[in-house]
Design an enzyme around this catalytic site. Structure first.
Site, mmCIF file in Angstrom:
data_model
loop_
_atom_site.group_PDB
_atom_site.id
_atom_site.type_symbol
_atom_site.label_atom_id
_atom_site.label_comp_id
_atom_site.label_asym_id
_atom_site.label_seq_id
_atom_site.Cartn_x
_atom_site.Cartn_y
_atom_site.Cartn_z
ATOM 1 C CD GLN A 160 -3.152 -0.584 0.308
ATOM 2 O OE1 GLN A 160 -3.347 0.595 0.039
ATOM 3 N NE2 GLN A 160 -3.932 -1.543 -0.145
ATOM 4 C CG HIS A 182 -3.639 -5.130 -7.702
ATOM 5 N ND1 HIS A 182 -4.734 -4.882 -6.912
ATOM 6 C CD2 HIS A 182 -2.925 -6.077 -7.064
ATOM 7 C CE1 HIS A 182 -4.691 -5.671 -5.851
ATOM 8 N NE2 HIS A 182 -3.601 -6.406 -5.918
ATOM 9 C CB CYS A 314 -20.485 -10.001 5.875
ATOM 10 S SG CYS A 314 -22.000 -10.765 6.379
#
Ligand code: PLP
Length: 378
Positions: A160, A182, A314
């Site tokens: 990052q 990416h 989730c």
């Protein structure tokens, strides 16, 4: 993907398609293109060309660091509690040790000191966190590691960080550095690792002996060429435009906090002069909004053309706060309402204005629904 990276890639998907391991003219052409890309990556990462290993991306690099080191010399791995799962899971699977962070997401240096000893052979601390953007002080960490864990190498996941920091300078204290294309406008499924000469790590893939026996398998020449082009353009942009991205991030974060009751910027402390974002990457704005569930907010935002990420996931049907926010001690209720906006060099002021319009309106809507349904979180 950056347009110039796409253009750089296309010939290697068509007329320059050869396998770089071959001996004929077309193969030598592909090999030469890969060598040129290796030179670019080495320069930008502060390494020698022979210290670059091309990989399939961040996960492979992170796994190579942990498993490759432990398979080579044994011992114990240590990592921070806010690492990406690509580091965290390998360390946990080998019974490693976890180091805590403070409320800002910075490494707890006392805890790190307590986890280091001569048994430790690998320490992995990410350069910049993918959820909240906090930047690690690798110099201080490396100093402590050298003294307390003399048998350890230092790995840093800079996946990052690449768009925002001078990796050559910032990651110089690390023995091993992972990046992934990416995250800076290159293709998905390609990345690189810096493995400094003399660092003992076993390969995870053996076979054809590519990448100087450190990573067998035919290289993704098109991806590698495109990664190098994207990396060069990203660094050029960084030198010219980093300040403009940080200003947009500040306007977004300040604007959201001032319009939404109770919203806070995650882990950012306030000084007398305003929020201190000095140890954050420019491209991440992470806020927590009480009383809403981020999934619902993201759904509404998407309908208005705003695409963002939740800081919660989730798991088995129930929302769970991210491990990063948990490690920082963020209140569970607040953590469930966390949302992360990623800003790039191409993000415009109009796009920031759109987010500042859409998000407060969506939060208002959700809070009204929640009020109508007896305070239930929506
Ligand atoms: N490390 C960090 C910090 C990341 O953000 C990511 C991907 O999001 C990875 C590792 C994994 O990289 P890849 O998806 O290229 O395997």
């Amino acid at each position: 993907m950056r347009k110039d990276a796409v253009e750089a890639m296309l010939p290697f998907l068509s007329e320059r398609y050869a396998n770089p391991s071959g001996a004929h003219r077309l193969a030598r052409d592909a090999h030469r293109a890969m060598d040129e890309a290796r030179l670019v990556m080495a320069e930008l990462l502060g390494a020698e060309p022979g210290e670059i290993i091309f990989t399939s991306g961040g996960t492979e690099g992170d796994n190579l660091a942990v498993f490759g080191r432990l398979d080579n010399v044994g011992g114990v791995a240590v990592c921070s509690a806010i690492e990406h799962h690509a580091v965290l899971e390998p360390v946990v699977s080998r019974g490693g040790r976890m180091v805590g962070v403070d409320a800002r997401g910075c490494i707890d240096m006392d805890d790190l000191a307590s986890k280091l000893d001569p048994q430790v052979t690998l320490v992995s601390v990410m350069t910049a966190n993918n959820e909240i953007g906090v930047i690690a002080d690798l110099n201080s960490i490396a100093e402590l590691v050298r003294v307390r864990a003399p048998n350890a190498i230092l790995h840093t996941d800079a996946v990052q960080a690449f768009p925002w920091l001078d990796i050559a300078a910032h990651c110089a204290p690390a023995d091993m550095v992972t990046i992934s294309a990416h995250k800076f406008g290159g293709p998905k499924g390609v990345g690189a690792v810096v493995l400094r000469d003399g660092t003992d790590v076993s390969p995870r893939q053996i076979g054809g002996g590519q990448e100087r026996e450190r990573r067998s398998g035919t290289q993704n020449v098109a991806g590698i060429v495109a990664m190098a082009r994207a990396a060069q353009s990203t660094v050029d942009d960084r030198i010219r435009n980093l300040g403009a991205v940080a200003k947009r991030r500040d306007r977004l974060a300040d604007g959201l906090i001032s319009c939404i009751d109770g919203a806070v910027e995650t882990g950012v402390v306030s000084t007398g002069h305003g929020p201190d974002r000095s140890m954050r990457t420019a491209g991440i704005c992470h806020i927590c909004i009480p009383g809403i569930e981020s999934e619902a907010l993201l759904f509404l935002a998407e309908q208005s053309g705003v695409f963002a990420s939740a800081g919660a996931s989730c798991a088995s049907g129930a929302m769970e706060p991210s491990h990063v926010l948990e490690a920082m001690g963020v209140d569970r209720d607040l953590a469930l309402g966390s949302i992360r906006f990623s800003i790039g060099y191409e993000t415009t002021d109009d796009e920031i204005d759109l987010v500042l319009e859409v998000i407060p309106e969506a939060v208002g809507k959700l809070r009204r629904y929640s009020g109508e349904s007896g305070g239930r979180r929506i």
